[in-house]
Write a protein that holds these residues in place. Structure first.
Motif, mmCIF file in Angstrom:
data_model
loop_
_atom_site.group_PDB
_atom_site.id
_atom_site.type_symbol
_atom_site.label_atom_id
_atom_site.label_comp_id
_atom_site.label_asym_id
_atom_site.label_seq_id
_atom_site.Cartn_x
_atom_site.Cartn_y
_atom_site.Cartn_z
ATOM 1 N N ALA A 9 0.834 -1.207 0.000
ATOM 2 C CA ALA A 9 0.000 0.000 0.000
ATOM 3 C C ALA A 9 0.864 1.250 0.000
ATOM 4 O O ALA A 9 0.628 2.195 0.749
ATOM 5 C CB ALA A 9 -0.950 0.003 1.198
ATOM 6 N N GLY A 10 1.893 1.230 -0.862
ATOM 7 C CA GLY A 10 2.659 2.437 -1.114
ATOM 8 C C GLY A 10 1.989 3.231 -2.227
ATOM 9 O O GLY A 10 0.866 2.938 -2.645
ATOM 10 N N ALA A 11 2.701 4.230 -2.749
ATOM 11 C CA ALA A 11 2.117 5.116 -3.758
ATOM 12 C C ALA A 11 1.666 4.356 -4.997
ATOM 13 O O ALA A 11 0.553 4.552 -5.506
ATOM 14 C CB ALA A 11 3.111 6.201 -4.137
ATOM 15 N N SER A 12 2.521 3.451 -5.512
ATOM 16 C CA SER A 12 2.165 2.739 -6.742
ATOM 17 C C SER A 12 0.980 1.806 -6.517
ATOM 18 O O SER A 12 0.074 1.726 -7.350
ATOM 19 C CB SER A 12 3.371 1.959 -7.286
ATOM 20 N N LEU A 39 0.767 4.237 2.779
ATOM 21 C CA LEU A 39 1.440 5.443 2.281
ATOM 22 C C LEU A 39 2.334 6.128 3.315
ATOM 23 O O LEU A 39 2.487 7.343 3.312
ATOM 24 C CB LEU A 39 0.392 6.442 1.760
ATOM 25 N N LYS A 40 2.949 5.339 4.194
ATOM 26 C CA LYS A 40 3.798 5.932 5.232
ATOM 27 C C LYS A 40 5.013 6.643 4.637
ATOM 28 O O LYS A 40 5.388 7.731 5.058
ATOM 29 C CB LYS A 40 4.257 4.846 6.212
ATOM 30 N N ILE A 152 -2.268 -10.810 -9.590
ATOM 31 C CA ILE A 152 -1.505 -10.232 -8.475
ATOM 32 C C ILE A 152 -0.624 -9.130 -9.026
ATOM 33 O O ILE A 152 -0.067 -9.254 -10.124
ATOM 34 C CB ILE A 152 -0.624 -11.296 -7.784
ATOM 35 N N VAL A 153 -0.480 -8.058 -8.256
ATOM 36 C CA VAL A 153 0.483 -7.015 -8.602
ATOM 37 C C VAL A 153 1.436 -6.834 -7.429
ATOM 38 O O VAL A 153 1.009 -6.561 -6.303
ATOM 39 C CB VAL A 153 -0.201 -5.674 -8.942
ATOM 40 N N LEU A 154 2.723 -7.023 -7.699
ATOM 41 C CA LEU A 154 3.762 -6.850 -6.678
ATOM 42 C C LEU A 154 4.125 -5.372 -6.616
ATOM 43 O O LEU A 154 4.691 -4.818 -7.555
ATOM 44 C CB LEU A 154 4.992 -7.683 -7.036
ATOM 45 N N ALA A 155 3.781 -4.728 -5.500
ATOM 46 C CA ALA A 155 4.036 -3.297 -5.327
ATOM 47 C C ALA A 155 4.632 -3.059 -3.945
ATOM 48 O O ALA A 155 4.298 -2.095 -3.260
ATOM 49 C CB ALA A 155 2.738 -2.503 -5.507
ATOM 50 N N GLY A 157 7.545 -2.175 -2.903
ATOM 51 C CA GLY A 157 8.578 -1.177 -2.666
ATOM 52 C C GLY A 157 9.889 -1.823 -2.261
ATOM 53 O O GLY A 157 10.185 -2.965 -2.600
ATOM 54 N N SER A 158 10.696 -1.075 -1.524
ATOM 55 C CA SER A 158 11.978 -1.590 -1.031
ATOM 56 C C SER A 158 12.084 -1.253 0.447
ATOM 57 O O SER A 158 11.199 -0.630 1.021
ATOM 58 C CB SER A 158 13.138 -0.940 -1.794
ATOM 59 N N GLU A 159 13.201 -1.651 1.059
ATOM 60 C CA GLU A 159 13.372 -1.343 2.480
ATOM 61 C C GLU A 159 14.016 0.012 2.715
ATOM 62 O O GLU A 159 14.416 0.335 3.833
ATOM 63 C CB GLU A 159 14.166 -2.450 3.189
ATOM 64 N N ALA A 160 14.097 0.849 1.680
ATOM 65 C CA ALA A 160 14.666 2.191 1.856
ATOM 66 C C ALA A 160 13.766 3.031 2.757
ATOM 67 O O ALA A 160 12.550 3.022 2.615
ATOM 68 C CB ALA A 160 14.815 2.884 0.494
ATOM 69 N N GLY A 161 14.391 3.755 3.682
ATOM 70 C CA GLY A 161 13.640 4.674 4.529
ATOM 71 C C GLY A 161 13.126 4.011 5.794
ATOM 72 O O GLY A 161 12.757 2.844 5.809
ATOM 73 N N LYS A 162 13.093 4.775 6.857
ATOM 74 C CA LYS A 162 12.677 4.247 8.156
ATOM 75 C C LYS A 162 11.189 3.916 8.207
ATOM 76 O O LYS A 162 10.733 3.224 9.108
ATOM 77 C CB LYS A 162 13.010 5.265 9.251
ATOM 78 N N LEU A 163 10.413 4.443 7.241
ATOM 79 C CA LEU A 163 8.969 4.246 7.272
ATOM 80 C C LEU A 163 8.505 3.116 6.363
ATOM 81 O O LEU A 163 7.323 2.886 6.199
ATOM 82 C CB LEU A 163 8.267 5.550 6.849
ATOM 83 N N SER A 164 9.451 2.383 5.766
ATOM 84 C CA SER A 164 9.063 1.447 4.710
ATOM 85 C C SER A 164 8.729 0.045 5.210
ATOM 86 O O SER A 164 8.181 -0.757 4.474
ATOM 87 C CB SER A 164 10.199 1.343 3.681
ATOM 88 N N GLY A 165 9.052 -0.273 6.456
ATOM 89 C CA GLY A 165 8.925 -1.665 6.893
ATOM 90 C C GLY A 165 10.222 -2.369 6.554
ATOM 91 O O GLY A 165 10.459 -2.734 5.419
ATOM 92 N N MET A 166 11.083 -2.557 7.548
ATOM 93 C CA MET A 166 12.472 -2.886 7.262
ATOM 94 C C MET A 166 12.774 -4.387 7.213
ATOM 95 O O MET A 166 13.873 -4.806 7.499
ATOM 96 C CB MET A 166 13.372 -2.228 8.320
#
Length: 385
Positions: A9-12, A39-40, A152-155, A157-166
């Motif tokens: 549930a990021g931007a994309s 969208l964190k 299915i759509v893989l969206a 993201g990556s682990e960049a940023g403290k808000l991404s889920g590391m």
């Protein structure tokens, strides 16, 4: 009814959910998110102002293993027009596109309002652990449930940023599917340097900054640098970090006087009073450079225009804006559909596509979502024809 599950549930992912329901209200669209809220990461974009795009949109501002595909995705996506369609008014400030509000919170609110209005289902605390073929569908296993999906759509993201889920489960999932992964590494991130000049912590410098290896300039950026207690930061440094590679020995050269020539700087230095460099540069810098008082004017000018710092590495993923690497574009068709798995698509930062600072990464994230919706639409019409 077709059931489409979006993982992330990021931007994309959220934007994709809106577009899918706009095109086909009868679709059941479910968004699975490993965090407790959507969208964190978007909220931190552009220092909270949300830089969405750039007037100078071209694949040369991206690193990827398929520049042609990147170009085809970004070139036809009009961010201003597309955002206006969902009720978000945007304006350019120079080359950079921002929402009129200059608030990332506005973008989040519009995205979530539109998706919820259209009946998108969001499920949080849902870390996907496995995807399996199940007859003509896919079985998705999360930490708390199983879901059957037609697509299915893989969206993720990556682990960049403290808000991404590391956690690294997104890459584990790709490995389970036996997909080619380019080793992820932080990009648009700060440098560790030697020395780390702690006495200059907080000092901002405008100038030109060059990434050097074996006396060869890899890339240079004009802009601003910030000294920190671990090394250097600032937009110019972030841009240079996208050219950094592991197991290479780099130096950072600082030109404190990029607006004038070496000879002009020598003239300025020859007019100096007994207060060494005061009046020419930041006071803390003047104090720091006092140890070079013994140098000739020629050598001092050279030092001020080519001041070297050894780069020890880039900071960790939690400090990065994006990650280079991820799912190789070798795995996908021109529609961003996985070659090995029909009806599974990949969008956004999970792909090996990393842009420079300046709205490039958000542009690709949303453009790739739009690209996949068009592919799903084409598939629907082919089936029904």
């Amino acid at each position: 009814m077709k059931k489409i599950v979006i993982i992330g549930a990021g931007a994309s992912g959220v934007y994709l959910s809106i577009l899918l329901k706009q095109k086909n209200p009868c679709y059941e669209v479910i968004v699975l998110e490993q965090n407790k809220a959507p969208l964190k990461k978007l909220l931190a974009t552009g220092n909270g102002r949300c830089n969405l795009s750039n007037q100078k949109m071209n694949s040369k501002y991206y690193q990827s293993d398929n520049q042609e595909l990147v170009q085809s995705i970004i070139q036809d996506f009009d961010m201003v027009q597309q955002m206006q369609k969902i009720g978000l008014y945007c304006t350019y400030q120079g080359d950079l596109l921002y929402p009129k509000s200059e608030q990332a919170l506005t973008v989040k609110n519009v995205f979530m309002q539109r998706s919820e209005e259209k009946g998108v289902i969001f499920a949080y605390d849902q870390e996907v652990t496995q995807i399996q073929k199940h007859k003509h569908q896919y079985l998705i296993t999360t930490t708390s449930q199983q879901i059957l999906a037609d697509a299915i759509v893989l969206a993720m993201g990556s682990e960049a940023g403290k808000l991404s889920g590391m956690n690294h489960s997104r890459y584990d999932l790709l490995k389970q599917l036996q997909l080619k992964i380019i080793e992820p590494m932080p990009s648009l991130v700060q440098f560790y340097t030697s020395p780390a000049i702690k006495s200059l912590k907080g000092v901002r410098v405008k100038g030109t900054f060059s990434l050097i290896e074996n006396q060869q300039c890899i890339h240079k950026e004009k802009g601003e640098l910030l000294f920190t207690d671990y090394g250097v930061s600032g937009i110019a440094v972030m841009q240079l970090s996208s050219f950094y590679k592991k197991h290479h020995n780099y130096q950072l050269y600082i030109d404190f006087f990029d607006e004038i020539s070496h000879n002009q700087l020598c003239q300025l230095l020859s007019n100096q009073t007994s207060l060494f460099l005061e009046g020419l540069i930041n006071h803390k810098l003047a104090v720091y450079f006092q140890k070079y008082q013994h140098l000739s004017i020629e050598k001092l000018a050279s030092l001020l225009k080519h001041y070297p710092l050894n780069i020890q590495g880039v900071r960790e993923a939690s400090y990065a804006q994006v990650m280079k690497g991820g799912l190789s574009l070798d795995n996908v068709t021109e529609d961003l559909e996985l070659k090995q798995y029909p009806h599974i698509y990949a969008i956004g930062e999970i792909l090996n596509v990393a842009g420079m600072c300046g709205g490039y990464n958000l542009h690709f994230a949303l453009a790739s979502a739009c690209h996949v919706v068009e592919a799903i639409e084409r598939e629907k019409y082919v089936k029904n024809s």
